[in-house]
Design a protein around this motif. Structure first.
Motif, PDB file in Angstrom:
ATOM      1  N   PRO A  65       0.826  -1.207   0.000  1.00 14.01           N
ATOM      2  CA  PRO A  65       0.000   0.000   0.000  1.00 14.01           C
ATOM      3  C   PRO A  65       0.861   1.257   0.000  1.00 14.01           C
ATOM      4  CG  PRO A  65      -0.114  -1.105   2.130  1.00 14.01           C
ATOM      5  CD  PRO A  65       0.681  -1.978   1.218  1.00 14.01           C
ATOM      6  N   LYS A  66       0.423   2.263  -0.748  1.00 22.21           N
ATOM      7  CA  LYS A  66       1.128   3.541  -0.816  1.00 22.21           C
ATOM      8  C   LYS A  66       0.303   4.658  -0.187  1.00 22.21           C
ATOM      9  CE  LYS A  66       3.494   2.236  -5.037  1.00 22.21           C
ATOM     10  NZ  LYS A  66       3.500   2.372  -6.480  1.00 22.21           N
ATOM     11  N   PHE A  67      -0.998   4.413  -0.027  1.00 20.43           N
ATOM     12  CA  PHE A  67      -1.887   5.437   0.512  1.00 20.43           C
ATOM     13  C   PHE A  67      -2.754   4.838   1.606  1.00 20.43           C
ATOM     14  CE2 PHE A  67      -0.977   6.378  -3.917  1.00 20.43           C
ATOM     15  CZ  PHE A  67      -0.554   7.698  -3.851  1.00 20.43           C
ATOM     16  N   ARG A  68      -3.047   5.637   2.642  1.00 25.27           N
ATOM     17  CA  ARG A  68      -3.936   5.198   3.716  1.00 25.27           C
ATOM     18  C   ARG A  68      -5.061   6.212   3.836  1.00 25.27           C
ATOM     19  NH1 ARG A  68      -2.494   1.580   6.870  1.00 25.27           N
ATOM     20  NH2 ARG A  68      -0.315   2.128   7.014  1.00 25.27           N
ATOM     21  N   GLY A  69      -6.284   5.704   3.807  1.00 25.81           N
ATOM     22  CA  GLY A  69      -7.460   6.557   3.861  1.00 25.81           C
ATOM     23  C   GLY A  69      -7.782   7.031   5.258  1.00 25.81           C
ATOM     24  N   PRO A  70      -8.803   7.870   5.385  1.00 26.62           N
ATOM     25  CA  PRO A  70      -9.169   8.452   6.679  1.00 26.62           C
ATOM     26  C   PRO A  70      -9.629   7.421   7.699  1.00 26.62           C
ATOM     27  CG  PRO A  70     -10.754   9.063   4.963  1.00 26.62           C
ATOM     28  CD  PRO A  70      -9.636   8.336   4.297  1.00 26.62           C
ATOM     29  N   ASN A  71     -10.099   6.265   7.251  1.00 25.86           N
ATOM     30  CA  ASN A  71     -10.566   5.225   8.166  1.00 25.86           C
ATOM     31  C   ASN A  71      -9.634   4.020   8.199  1.00 25.86           C
ATOM     32  OD1 ASN A  71     -12.951   6.655   8.889  1.00 25.86           O
ATOM     33  ND2 ASN A  71     -13.808   6.071   6.907  1.00 25.86           N
ATOM     34  N   GLY A  72      -8.392   4.227   7.756  1.00 21.90           N
ATOM     35  CA  GLY A  72      -7.408   3.152   7.808  1.00 21.90           C
ATOM     36  C   GLY A  72      -7.360   2.268   6.575  1.00 21.90           C
ATOM     37  N   TRP A  75      -4.512   1.637  -0.190  1.00 28.86           N
ATOM     38  CA  TRP A  75      -4.557   1.526  -1.650  1.00 28.86           C
ATOM     39  C   TRP A  75      -3.131   1.561  -2.157  1.00 28.86           C
ATOM     40  CZ3 TRP A  75      -4.818   6.039  -5.371  1.00 28.86           C
ATOM     41  CH2 TRP A  75      -5.021   5.607  -6.685  1.00 28.86           C
ATOM     42  N   SER A  76      -2.819   0.703  -3.114  1.00 28.87           N
ATOM     43  CA  SER A  76      -1.465   0.637  -3.656  1.00 28.87           C
ATOM     44  C   SER A  76      -1.222   1.693  -4.731  1.00 28.87           C
ATOM     45  CB  SER A  76      -1.195  -0.750  -4.241  1.00 28.87           C
ATOM     46  OG  SER A  76      -2.022  -0.978  -5.361  1.00 28.87           O
ATOM     47  N   VAL A  86     -10.855   7.157  -2.191  1.00 28.43           N
ATOM     48  CA  VAL A  86      -9.975   8.016  -2.987  1.00 28.43           C
ATOM     49  C   VAL A  86     -10.826   8.942  -3.848  1.00 28.43           C
ATOM     50  CG1 VAL A  86      -8.244   8.057  -4.823  1.00 28.43           C
ATOM     51  CG2 VAL A  86      -8.082   6.353  -3.001  1.00 28.43           C
ATOM     52  N   VAL A  87     -11.841   8.393  -4.499  1.00 30.30           N
ATOM     53  CA  VAL A  87     -12.735   9.181  -5.344  1.00 30.30           C
ATOM     54  C   VAL A  87     -13.396  10.281  -4.515  1.00 30.30           C
ATOM     55  CG1 VAL A  87     -14.831   9.088  -6.755  1.00 30.30           C
ATOM     56  CG2 VAL A  87     -13.136   7.249  -6.920  1.00 30.30           C
ATOM     57  N   ASP A  88     -13.871   9.920  -3.324  1.00 32.92           N
ATOM     58  CA  ASP A  88     -14.529  10.900  -2.455  1.00 32.92           C
ATOM     59  C   ASP A  88     -13.564  11.993  -2.008  1.00 32.92           C
ATOM     60  OD1 ASP A  88     -16.833   9.399  -2.706  1.00 32.92           O
ATOM     61  OD2 ASP A  88     -16.611   8.402  -0.759  1.00 32.92           O
ATOM     62  N   ALA A  89     -12.343  11.604  -1.639  1.00 34.08           N
ATOM     63  CA  ALA A  89     -11.359  12.588  -1.165  1.00 34.08           C
ATOM     64  C   ALA A  89     -10.996  13.576  -2.274  1.00 34.08           C
ATOM     65  CB  ALA A  89     -10.104  11.874  -0.658  1.00 34.08           C
ATOM     66  N   VAL A  90     -10.772  13.072  -3.482  1.00 33.19           N
ATOM     67  CA  VAL A  90     -10.428  13.948  -4.604  1.00 33.19           C
ATOM     68  C   VAL A  90     -11.612  14.863  -4.938  1.00 33.19           C
ATOM     69  CG1 VAL A  90      -9.826  13.983  -7.059  1.00 33.19           C
ATOM     70  CG2 VAL A  90      -8.668  12.389  -5.520  1.00 33.19           C
ATOM     71  N   ALA A  91     -12.835  14.310  -4.885  1.00 36.56           N
ATOM     72  CA  ALA A  91     -14.030  15.116  -5.161  1.00 36.56           C
ATOM     73  C   ALA A  91     -14.200  16.219  -4.123  1.00 36.56           C
ATOM     74  CB  ALA A  91     -15.272  14.225  -5.195  1.00 36.56           C
ATOM     75  N   GLY A  93     -11.854  17.883  -2.957  1.00 29.62           N
ATOM     76  CA  GLY A  93     -10.792  18.865  -3.155  1.00 29.62           C
ATOM     77  C   GLY A  93      -9.474  18.517  -2.494  1.00 29.62           C
ATOM     78  N   LYS A  94      -9.356  17.306  -1.958  1.00 30.65           N
ATOM     79  CA  LYS A  94      -8.108  16.914  -1.304  1.00 30.65           C
ATOM     80  C   LYS A  94      -7.115  16.396  -2.339  1.00 30.65           C
ATOM     81  CE  LYS A  94     -10.047  16.172   3.120  1.00 30.65           C
ATOM     82  NZ  LYS A  94      -9.729  15.781   4.430  1.00 30.65           N
ATOM     83  N   ASN A  95      -5.841  16.539  -2.027  1.00 32.93           N
ATOM     84  CA  ASN A  95      -4.769  16.019  -2.871  1.00 32.93           C
ATOM     85  C   ASN A  95      -4.451  14.609  -2.390  1.00 32.93           C
ATOM     86  OD1 ASN A  95      -2.312  15.349  -4.063  1.00 32.93           O
ATOM     87  ND2 ASN A  95      -1.551  17.445  -3.973  1.00 32.93           N
ATOM     88  N   ILE A  96      -4.394  13.658  -3.293  1.00 32.23           N
ATOM     89  CA  ILE A  96      -4.144  12.265  -2.919  1.00 32.23           C
ATOM     90  C   ILE A  96      -2.820  12.124  -2.169  1.00 32.23           C
ATOM     91  CG2 ILE A  96      -3.108  11.622  -5.119  1.00 32.23           C
ATOM     92  CD1 ILE A  96      -5.331   9.425  -2.886  1.00 32.23           C
ATOM     93  N   GLU A  97      -1.879  13.033  -2.433  1.00 39.65           N
ATOM     94  CA  GLU A  97      -0.576  12.969  -1.770  1.00 39.65           C
ATOM     95  C   GLU A  97      -0.685  13.173  -0.251  1.00 39.65           C
ATOM     96  OE1 GLU A  97       2.357  11.931  -3.015  1.00 39.65           O
ATOM     97  OE2 GLU A  97       1.182  11.500  -4.813  1.00 39.65           O
ATOM     98  N   GLU A  98      -1.782  13.781   0.193  1.00 38.82           N
ATOM     99  CA  GLU A  98      -2.008  13.953   1.633  1.00 38.82           C
ATOM    100  C   GLU A  98      -2.158  12.603   2.329  1.00 38.82           C
ATOM    101  OE1 GLU A  98      -5.341  16.568   2.480  1.00 38.82           O
ATOM    102  OE2 GLU A  98      -4.877  17.754   0.696  1.00 38.82           O
ATOM    103  N   PHE A  99      -2.484  11.566   1.570  1.00 41.25           N
ATOM    104  CA  PHE A  99      -2.740  10.248   2.136  1.00 41.25           C
ATOM    105  C   PHE A  99      -1.577   9.275   1.943  1.00 41.25           C
ATOM    106  CE2 PHE A  99      -6.795  12.187   1.047  1.00 41.25           C
ATOM    107  CZ  PHE A  99      -7.475  12.114   2.255  1.00 41.25           C
ATOM    108  N   ARG A 100      -0.486   9.767   1.344  1.00 41.31           N
ATOM    109  CA  ARG A 100       0.658   8.889   1.075  1.00 41.31           C
ATOM    110  C   ARG A 100       1.243   8.378   2.394  1.00 41.31           C
ATOM    111  NH1 ARG A 100       3.629   7.253  -3.103  1.00 41.31           N
ATOM    112  NH2 ARG A 100       2.668   8.676  -4.576  1.00 41.31           N
ATOM    113  N   ILE A 101       1.559   7.107   2.399  1.00 45.58           N
ATOM    114  CA  ILE A 101       2.138   6.473   3.597  1.00 45.58           C
ATOM    115  C   ILE A 101       3.627   6.762   3.644  1.00 45.58           C
ATOM    116  CG2 ILE A 101       2.613   4.286   4.743  1.00 45.58           C
ATOM    117  CD1 ILE A 101       0.056   3.189   3.463  1.00 45.58           C
TER     118      ILE A 101
END
Length: 101
Positions: A65-72, A75-76, A86-91, A93-101
């Protein structure tokens, strides 16, 4: 005068010999360049795979995994459909990089 088949074949063989000599002359430089790029990018021989098609019968290994969501959830980041979080976070307005592990 038009060249004969035999003359053309001799020319073709001479050109193939020249091409092979050029390939051999460039080979060590190309290999050194590949090794340098692999070191720079952190690529290992294992990363390159064994050249077999995916249908060789081997089970797929799960990507780290490279990303961890708000509830743990994780996603690779690979190709294919993105997880809903991921779809919800981007929608939102969040940057996916904020979730990078």
């Amino acid at each position: 005068m038009t060249a004969t088949y035999s003359e053309l074949m001799a020319q073709a063989q001479a050109l193939m010999a020249q091409a092979e000599a050029a390939r051999k002359a460039e080979l060590s430089t190309v290999i050194a360049d590949i090794k340098t790029k692999m070191r720079e990018m952190g690529i290992t021989v294992d990363d390159l795979g064994d050249g077999k098609s995916k249908s060789s019968g081997k089970a797929k290994t799960k990507a780290e995994p490279k990303f961890r969501g708000p509830n743990g959830e994780t996603w690779s980041g690979g190709p294919g459909r993105k997880p809903q979080w991921v779809v919800d976070a981007v929608a939102a307005g969040k940057n996916i990089e904020e979730f990078r592990i």
